[in-house]
Design a protein around this motif. Structure first.
Motif, PDB file in Angstrom:
ATOM      1  N   GLN A 282       0.806  -1.218   0.000  1.00  8.40           N
ATOM      2  CA  GLN A 282       0.000   0.000   0.000  1.00  8.40           C
ATOM      3  C   GLN A 282       0.843   1.273   0.000  1.00  8.40           C
ATOM      4  O   GLN A 282       0.412   2.320  -0.481  1.00  8.40           O
ATOM      5  CB  GLN A 282      -0.957  -0.008   1.196  1.00  8.40           C
ATOM      6  N   ALA A 283       2.072   1.180   0.541  1.00  7.63           N
ATOM      7  CA  ALA A 283       2.964   2.340   0.521  1.00  7.63           C
ATOM      8  C   ALA A 283       3.268   2.785  -0.905  1.00  7.63           C
ATOM      9  O   ALA A 283       3.560   3.956  -1.152  1.00  7.63           O
ATOM     10  CB  ALA A 283       4.266   2.021   1.257  1.00  7.63           C
ATOM     11  N   ARG A 285       1.267   3.275  -3.171  1.00 10.87           N
ATOM     12  CA  ARG A 285       0.200   4.122  -3.686  1.00 10.87           C
ATOM     13  C   ARG A 285       0.079   5.453  -2.937  1.00 10.87           C
ATOM     14  O   ARG A 285      -0.821   6.236  -3.199  1.00 10.87           O
ATOM     15  CB  ARG A 285      -1.130   3.374  -3.621  1.00 10.87           C
ATOM     16  N   ARG A 286       0.989   5.697  -1.992  1.00 12.42           N
ATOM     17  CA  ARG A 286       0.902   6.931  -1.218  1.00 12.42           C
ATOM     18  C   ARG A 286       1.624   8.076  -1.928  1.00 12.42           C
ATOM     19  O   ARG A 286       2.573   7.853  -2.684  1.00 12.42           O
ATOM     20  CB  ARG A 286       1.485   6.700   0.181  1.00 12.42           C
ATOM     21  N   PRO A 287       1.207   9.325  -1.665  1.00  7.99           N
ATOM     22  CA  PRO A 287       1.765  10.488  -2.374  1.00  7.99           C
ATOM     23  C   PRO A 287       3.128  10.903  -1.821  1.00  7.99           C
ATOM     24  O   PRO A 287       3.245  11.844  -1.027  1.00  7.99           O
ATOM     25  CB  PRO A 287       0.708  11.571  -2.151  1.00  7.99           C
ATOM     26  N   LEU A 288       4.181  10.207  -2.235  1.00  6.26           N
ATOM     27  CA  LEU A 288       5.516  10.462  -1.702  1.00  6.26           C
ATOM     28  C   LEU A 288       6.006  11.871  -2.044  1.00  6.26           C
ATOM     29  O   LEU A 288       6.653  12.526  -1.226  1.00  6.26           O
ATOM     30  CB  LEU A 288       6.507   9.429  -2.242  1.00  6.26           C
ATOM     31  N   GLU A 340       7.821   4.189   4.949  1.00  6.19           N
ATOM     32  CA  GLU A 340       6.936   4.093   3.797  1.00  6.19           C
ATOM     33  C   GLU A 340       7.543   3.275   2.645  1.00  6.19           C
ATOM     34  O   GLU A 340       6.871   3.030   1.643  1.00  6.19           O
ATOM     35  CB  GLU A 340       6.625   5.495   3.258  1.00  6.19           C
TER      36      GLU A 340
END
Length: 354
Positions: A282-283, A285-288, A340
């Motif tokens: 899921q990390a 898909r996070r907004p890095l 993340e």
């Protein structure tokens, strides 16, 4: 002996500290692993890594000098040849070069293991036609192997392996003699077989692309040892062993030459830190980029890389210019990214206009 569907641990296969040596050379060196019911697992390694020896230990054609091989709850390590026969009937084999008998029809090839087991002809032929329908070759029962394409031969090989209703299917480099399009079709067929029949599949290969397309878990074998294992997406995202990294070359993104040549080893005015970021789950898909900008106050840029997907699990490798080369800001970005990501590395520093 009647085999249970699974052992006490729910494993179809369990190897415990298995060792097999030839002279003073270890072919298998303290191997332990489990394969659970319905899994598709990739076993990958270079030639000579021990893959063939492991297969032979699983089907009892070779005996380890130490450790235990347990199939569906039954320790087969010390069984006689006669006692091994019921075990072998629950293990299907798919071969690289098909191993079909040229003088027998397609139907006769598929029926052969059932005939050896003493099954009546009418029952054998009913099973053959079911399997021909499953592999999409219902019209080829009376054909001979010489009349078939390579992909059709492998479909017949799969049908024959499935004839005795195995718990375990061993695929030994089953696609390496096929062209890419046919390989894709065979892998899709194996996934269908796994979904419909619930059979456990061990894919033995030297091609990580094959593992990426079909498996959920991968074991990396080198010099008789498992040097890395885990969910395929996680291993692809951040390989730990040098053997794995070598086998992954061509699948993992690398910096284009026009960017790589501009990397500087030391920070300087006008430069930005260049990070390699590996992400999984899921990390991924996070907004890095947004998170980095909140620390540096400057836009972060994706220079190269991207995301892929393995059996619904996202993974990827990103090359990011983070807008600054200031040591404190770079350290804060790395600290934020650590939970993340699976791995993060400062590759150097690049101009702001790269």
């Amino acid at each position: 002996m009647v085999l249970a569907e699974t052992g006490a641990t729910g494993a179809v296969v369990r190897l415990e500290n298995v060792e097999r040596r030839f002279s003073d050379r270890p072919a298998l060196d303290n191997i332990s692993l489990e394969l659970k019911r319905g899994e598709i697992v990739g076993l990958i390694g270079r030639s000579g890594a021990g893959k063939s020896t492991l297969i032979r230990c699983l089907n009892g054609l070779d005996r380890p000098q130490a450790g235990r091989v347990i199939i569906a709850g039954q320790d087969i390590t010390g069984l006689s040849e006669q006692a091994l026969n019921p075990v072998r009937r629950r293990i299907g084999m798919i071969f690289q070069h098909f191993n079909l008998l040229s003088a027998k029809t397609v139907a006769e090839n598929i029926a052969l293991p059932l005939k050896i087991a003493g099954q009546p002809r009418a029952q054998r032929m009913k099973r053959v036609m079911e399997l021909l329908d499953l592999v999409g070759l219902a019209d080829k029962a009376a054909s001979y192997p010489a009349q078939l394409s390579g992909g059709q031969k492998q479909r017949i090989g799969i049908a024959r392996a499935l004839a005795p209703e195995p718990l375990l299917l061993l695929s030994d480099e089953a696609t390496s003699a096929l062209d890419p399009e046919t390989t894709q079709a065979i892998l899709e067929l194996l996934k269908d077989v796994n979904r419909q029949l619930g059979v456990t599949i061990l894919m033995i290969t030297h091609e990580m692309e094959v593992v990426r397309q079909i498996a959920t878990r991968v074991l990396v074998l080198d010099a008789g040892r498992i040097v890395e294992q885990g969910p395929v997406a996680k291993v692809l995202a951040s390989p730990q062993a040098e053997t794995t990294r070598s086998l992954l070359r061509g699948l993992s993104p690398v910096l284009p030459a026009d960017i790589a040549t501009q990397i500087r080893a030391e920070a300087a005015p006008g430069l930005q830190a260049l990070l390699r970021v590996d992400v999984y789950g899921q990390a991924a898909r996070r907004p890095l980029l947004t998170g980095i900008e909140s620390i540096t106050g400057r836009p972060a840029r994706l220079l190269h890389g991207g995301l892929n997907d393995v059996q619904g699990e996202p993974y990827g490798r990103l090359f990011l210019a983070i807008g600054t080369a200031e040591a404190g800001a770079v350290a804060r970005v790395l600290a934020q990214l650590k939970p993340e990501t699976t791995a993060t590395e400062v590759l150097g520093y690049v101009p702001a206009d790269v």
